[in-house]
Structure formats: C-alpha cells, structure tokens
Design an enzyme around this catalytic site. Structure first.
Site, PDB file in Angstrom:
ATOM      1  N   GLY A  11      -4.533  -2.798  11.239  1.00  0.00           N
ATOM      2  CA  GLY A  11      -3.300  -2.218  10.238  1.00  0.00           C
ATOM      3  C   GLY A  11      -2.526  -3.313   9.803  1.00  0.00           C
TER       4      GLY A  11
ATOM      5  N   GLY B 295       5.240  -3.260   6.669  1.00  0.00           N
ATOM      6  CA  GLY B 295       6.386  -4.046   5.953  1.00  0.00           C
ATOM      7  C   GLY B 295       6.072  -5.709   6.482  1.00  0.00           C
ATOM      8  N   PHE B 296       6.765  -5.407   7.746  1.00  0.00           N
ATOM      9  CA  PHE B 296       7.037  -6.894   8.371  1.00  0.00           C
ATOM     10  C   PHE B 296       5.823  -7.782   9.331  1.00  0.00           C
ATOM     11  CE2 PHE B 296      10.782  -3.960   7.906  1.00  0.00           C
ATOM     12  CZ  PHE B 296      11.375  -5.455   7.813  1.00  0.00           C
TER      13      PHE B 296
ATOM     14  N   LYS C   9       6.089 -14.690   8.844  1.00  0.00           N
ATOM     15  CA  LYS C   9       7.171 -15.672   9.239  1.00  0.00           C
ATOM     16  C   LYS C   9       7.895 -15.627   8.175  1.00  0.00           C
ATOM     17  CE  LYS C   9       4.411 -18.960  11.289  1.00  0.00           C
ATOM     18  NZ  LYS C   9       4.390 -19.544  11.820  1.00  0.00           N
TER      19      LYS C   9
ATOM     20  N   ASP D 205      13.591   5.370  10.587  1.00  0.00           N
ATOM     21  CA  ASP D 205      12.095   5.650   9.426  1.00  0.00           C
ATOM     22  C   ASP D 205      11.654   6.172  10.729  1.00  0.00           C
ATOM     23  OD1 ASP D 205      11.156   4.860   7.905  1.00  0.00           O
ATOM     24  OD2 ASP D 205      10.228   3.132   8.670  1.00  0.00           O
TER      25      ASP D 205
END
Length: 287
Positions: free
Chosen positions: A25, A28-29, A70, A166
C-alpha cells in the site's frame, strides 16, 4: 530511542531492496512494505531501563515498513520525527506499536507491527468491493478505537496528551484477532505540560476533509473534541457499511457522510443509513 534503530542494510535485505512485490500500500507520505525482519521483542519486557542493546531479546516477525517519500520535504521529515517521538511514549493495545526506524543515506523508514487483517476501511463498501463484518465485530472495533482515542487524550506519567488530527477508517488497523489499533501519527500534536483540554491554533489545515470537525475548518482551532468528531464519522461508517467519501454520499454532499447523517437525524430517517447486512443478520438471528 537507540534500541529502536535498525540498520538500513537489514531493511533493504528484508524487502529485496524495496522490491515492488513487497509493497502492500501507499499513502500521502510513503510506501508500505510487508516483510519479515528481526526486531527487539519489547513486549516481552516490563522495562528496558538499565539494559544494553545487546541484551535485549530479538524476534523474527512479519512487520510493516513505511518508506517516507523523499519528495515529502519538510512535512515528511516532521511526520517521521513526530511518529517516533509520540509512539515511543505510547504503550496501549489499541495503539499501533513502533518496532523500529532507520535514518540513513537520506532515507526515513518506520517499522511497525503488521496488521494482518488490514484497515477498517477495507471492510466498507467502496467501488463495489466489500467484506462483511458481523454486528458483534463492529461493536468490538468501535470500543477498541474508543479506548485508543481516550488513551491518547489522557495526560499521564511518561506520555503527553496527544491529539491525533487524522482519525479515519484508513488509519484504524486490525490484527489477526480483529483487534483495532489507531495508527498513522504523522499529523499528531502533543501537549505535555497541561493537564486540562486546550485548543491548538494552526495555520495549516491538515487531515482528511470528510472527517474534519467543521469548527476546525472555519476557525483553524483544533482540540481533542475534533478527534472525537472524526471518530463519530467512523462510527457512522461502521453503521452504514460505506466509507465517508463513498461516491454514493459525495453525489449528495461534497463533505460526504457526516452532514448527511446529521440531516437524516433531524428528519427522523437515520435508519435509512443502516447497512442492510446488519438488518439481514438481525432477521436471521431472530428466526
């Protein structure tokens, strides 16, 4: 936190240099990988005080490895640091455990216990895919999450009061016994000095819009009640069997499930939100 440091070479070996076949999976980060890795068996110890790293017992287990993008820049770096700082202070069955991390060669990597049954959102109808949860399982999951959120919001010795920021079904993980654990603390904030509830002011609106407290969206004031609001949206997801951002809801309201649930409550038609599978289960039980 030195005992949690894992050499990047071991992580790369476990994932065959982050081979795509190990990926389970992404968010967003970062990308999440599933692999077997030797980690310290912290749960078998009542305390690590006074022990050197070489004395701690090791165990080989399946873990989730999050490799931070990154391109995430300063926000990705801050989320990495926040997760380490907060999760190392948390010890609760309904909070995901951080098993290790690596910060080498411009890489930021977090290692967590692996949630065999995936996330809660996997069990809701979305794009025609659904796996049924029994009523008993739904109630147990809701209680688990409530215990986890209450623990985060409680200031105690060794742990600050934490506001998650969140809470959503994608950030609620399920282990092999369907025990629910709150995860993903990259946006979280802590308040170690004050015992009473306080309001956090922010210039950056962060989180997932359909789960956000409307007051936070208009005032940028975040407090623990904002987490409770987000948890309330999750409760309605559990009741309805659909994610809050399901196209079925977005067609009616761009803010998804929450305002629809409020309107139907006011109209006295809330029962229309109930997942038909719950009704079918109750009828079968009565028969």
């Amino acid at each position: 936190m030195d005992f949690l440091k894992i050499p990047q070479s071991k992580i790369k070996k476990a994932t065959n240099d982050f081979d795509q076949t190990y990926s389970v999976g992404s968010g967003g980060f970062g990308i999440v990988y599933k692999a077997n890795l030797d980690v310290f068996n912290i749960k078998s110890l009542s305390s690590i005080e006074g022990r050197c790293k070489d004395e701690l017992p090791m165990i080989n287990k399946t873990v989730a490895i999050k490799r931070i993008f990154k391109r995430g820049g300063e926000q990705g770096k801050q989320g990495f640091i926040t997760e380490i700082e907060l999760l190392t202070s948390c010890k609760h069955p309904n909070i995901v455990s951080l098993l290790g991390f690596s910060r080498e060669a411009h890489e930021m990597i977090l290692v967590y216990e692996y949630a065999l049954k995936g996330s809660l959102s996997d069990y809701f109808q979305n794009n025609g895919k659904t796996v049924n949860l029994t009523w008993a399982q739904r109630i147990k999951i809701c209680l688990d999450v409530a215990h986890g959120v209450n623990y985060l919001h409680t200031n105690m010795e060794g742990k600050p009061r934490i506001i998650h920021r969140d809470i959503k079904s994608e950030n609620i993980l399920l282990d092999e016994n369907m025990k629910a654990m709150v995860a993903d603390f990259g946006l979280s904030v802590s308040d170690p000095m004050r015992q009473q509830a306080s309001t956090i002011y922010t210039q950056n609106i962060a989180g997932t819009k359909v789960y956000m407290d409307p007051e936070f969206l208009t005032t940028a004031k975040y407090k623990k009640e904002s987490d409770v609001y987000s948890f309330g949206v999750v409760l309605f997801e559990v009741l309805s069997g659909r994610v809050a951002y399901d196209s079925f809801y977005l067609k009616e309201n761009s803010m998804g499930l929450a305002p629809i649930a409020r309107r139907r409550f006011n109209e006295g038609t809330l029962k229309e939100l109930i997942d038909p599978k719950i009704t079918e289960e109750m009828i079968t039980f009565l028969l």
